[in-house]
Design an enzyme around this catalytic site. Structure first.
Site, short mmCIF file in Angstrom:
data_model
loop_
_atom_site.label_atom_id
_atom_site.label_comp_id
_atom_site.label_asym_id
_atom_site.label_seq_id
_atom_site.Cartn_x
_atom_site.Cartn_y
_atom_site.Cartn_z
N TYR A 152 34.04 40.32 45.39
CA TYR A 152 35.35 40.77 44.90
C TYR A 152 35.79 42.04 45.65
O TYR A 152 36.95 42.16 46.09
CB TYR A 152 35.22 41.02 43.40
CG TYR A 152 36.48 41.39 42.67
CD1 TYR A 152 37.41 40.42 42.31
CD2 TYR A 152 36.75 42.71 42.32
CE1 TYR A 152 38.56 40.76 41.61
CE2 TYR A 152 37.88 43.07 41.63
CZ TYR A 152 38.79 42.09 41.27
OH TYR A 152 39.93 42.43 40.59
N LYS A 156 39.02 42.58 48.03
CA LYS A 156 40.06 43.58 47.72
C LYS A 156 40.18 44.63 48.83
O LYS A 156 41.29 45.06 49.16
CB LYS A 156 39.78 44.23 46.37
CG LYS A 156 39.87 43.27 45.18
CD LYS A 156 41.22 42.59 45.07
CE LYS A 156 41.40 41.86 43.74
NZ LYS A 156 42.68 41.13 43.67
P1 NAI Z 1 43.70 36.93 34.83
O1 NAI Z 1 42.41 36.19 34.98
O2 NAI Z 1 44.27 37.12 33.48
O3 NAI Z 1 44.83 36.28 35.77
C1 NAI Z 1 44.56 35.77 37.03
C2 NAI Z 1 45.66 34.80 37.39
O4 NAI Z 1 45.41 34.26 38.69
C3 NAI Z 1 45.74 33.62 36.43
O5 NAI Z 1 47.10 33.32 36.21
C4 NAI Z 1 45.07 32.51 37.23
O6 NAI Z 1 45.52 31.23 36.84
C5 NAI Z 1 45.53 32.86 38.62
N1 NAI Z 1 44.75 32.21 39.67
C6 NAI Z 1 43.42 32.24 39.86
N2 NAI Z 1 43.08 31.48 40.91
C7 NAI Z 1 44.24 30.96 41.41
C8 NAI Z 1 44.57 30.10 42.49
N3 NAI Z 1 43.62 29.59 43.30
N4 NAI Z 1 45.86 29.81 42.72
C9 NAI Z 1 46.83 30.29 41.93
N5 NAI Z 1 46.60 31.09 40.87
C10 NAI Z 1 45.31 31.43 40.62
O7 NAI Z 1 43.42 38.34 35.50
P2 NAI Z 1 44.33 39.64 35.72
O8 NAI Z 1 43.53 40.77 35.25
O9 NAI Z 1 45.70 39.45 35.23
O10 NAI Z 1 44.31 39.69 37.32
C11 NAI Z 1 45.46 39.68 38.14
C12 NAI Z 1 45.10 40.36 39.45
O11 NAI Z 1 44.80 41.73 39.19
C13 NAI Z 1 43.89 39.78 40.16
O12 NAI Z 1 44.11 39.76 41.54
C14 NAI Z 1 42.79 40.77 39.82
O13 NAI Z 1 41.78 40.76 40.79
C15 NAI Z 1 43.59 42.06 39.81
N6 NAI Z 1 42.96 43.17 39.12
C16 NAI Z 1 42.65 43.10 37.78
C17 NAI Z 1 42.06 44.18 37.16
C18 NAI Z 1 41.68 44.17 35.72
O14 NAI Z 1 41.01 45.13 35.27
N7 NAI Z 1 42.07 43.17 34.93
C19 NAI Z 1 41.74 45.41 37.90
C20 NAI Z 1 42.12 45.38 39.28
C21 NAI Z 1 42.71 44.30 39.85
#
Ligand code: NAI
Length: 244
Positions: A152, A156
């Site tokens: 990851y 990133k």
């Molecule tokens: P989440 O798991 O709630 O949402 C992730 C989204 O990405 C979901 O809608 C999922 O369906 C979609 N997704 C996954 N694989 C996919 C693919 N192959 N094609 C299309 N869509 C796909 O997680 P969250 O927290 O909302 O994450 C959103 C972004 O923020 C991610 O890139 C994550 O790495 C990043 N992030 C999250 C943090 C956290 O603490 N929650 C911290 C730093 C970054």
């Protein structure tokens, strides 16, 4: 953002959903894209219910042909997207010594290659219009490193390097490319942490709380706005002071 078309990947829930909602509230027509069309449609219904414009699209960012088809369709119908938020992401955590090649591959493919696919296909329309806003959702761990997350973190950190390179490639065409690096945000991705890990993490955050999806979406909205037109290649940290 009236008259602008925005596409948010991984917008069926969490940070992506919130980005789609705030961009729509700011006036953009938003394409809510993710693998699960039904969940995207529910987000769209909510946005339309508040009187804003949105449509749902099935998108797997790992599938280059599918990405090409969707952006090709948007290019034909609207002349392309003006705002792209590369938000789709997954985590498959493990210590390196136990990390399976498929978990390494899946995380790099979704979080890094997925952003390459979408940016590659969004750019032709932006270049033609000489206007664009690309925002990549990176992570604080891409800057500081984190044990148990080498796949990851590599993705990133790679996304941050990608952001800075593309920013330089397209700056002369009126296109800005920036990243946000969220800290610990309360979403599905972080909900399975144990209470003890959660408390340890929160105690390390100077602002004394976990972040919300809206904390991140507010930063994304700013970088997508006209006001941010002189900012490119930047990494906006949204982490409550966890890392500076
Ligand atoms: P989440 O798991 O709630 O949402 C992730 C989204 O990405 C979901 O809608 C999922 O369906 C979609 N997704 C996954 N694989 C996919 C693919 N192959 N094609 C299309 N869509 C796909 O997680 P969250 O927290 O909302 O994450 C959103 C972004 O923020 C991610 O890139 C994550 O790495 C990043 N992030 C999250 C943090 C956290 O603490 N929650 C911290 C730093 C970054």
């Amino acid at each position: 953002m009236k008259g602008k078309l925005a596409l948010v990947t991984g917008a069926s829930q969490g940070i992506g959903r919130s980005c789609a909602q705030v961009l729509a509230e700011a006036g953009a027509r938003v394409v809510v894209a993710s693998r699960n069309l039904e969940k995207c449609q529910a987000v769209v219904d909510g946005i339309r219910g508040r009187g804003h414009e949105a449509e749902a699209a099935r998108l797997d960012v790992c599938d280059y042909e599918g990405v090409r088809r969707l952006f090709g369709d948007l290019l034909q119908r609207f002349g392309g997207v003006e705002i792209l938020v590369n938000n789709a992401g997954i985590a498959r955590d493990n210590l390196l010594i136990r990390m399976k090649p498929e978990d390494w591959e899946a995380v790099i493919s979704t979080n890094l290659t997925g952003a390459y696919h979408c940016t590659r296909e969004a750019l032709p329309g932006m270049l033609k219009k000489r206007y664009g806003r690309i925002i990549n959702v990176a992570s604080v761990v891409g800057l500081m490193g984190n044990p148990g997350q080498c796949n990851y973190v590599a993705a990133k950190a790679g996304l941050i390097g990608f952001t800075k390179s593309i920013a330089r490639e397209v700056a002369s065409r009126g296109i800005t490319v920036n990243a946000v690096a969220p800290g610990y945000i309360d979403t599905e991705m972080t909900r399975n942490l144990s209470e003890a890990s959660r408390e340890r993490l929160v105690s390390a955050i100077p602002l004394g709380r976990v972040g919300t999806d809206l904390d991140v979406a507010s930063g994304v909205r700013f970088l997508a706005s006209e006001e941010a037109g002189y900012i490119t290649g930047h990494v906006l940290q949204i982490n409550g002071g966890l890392y500076t």
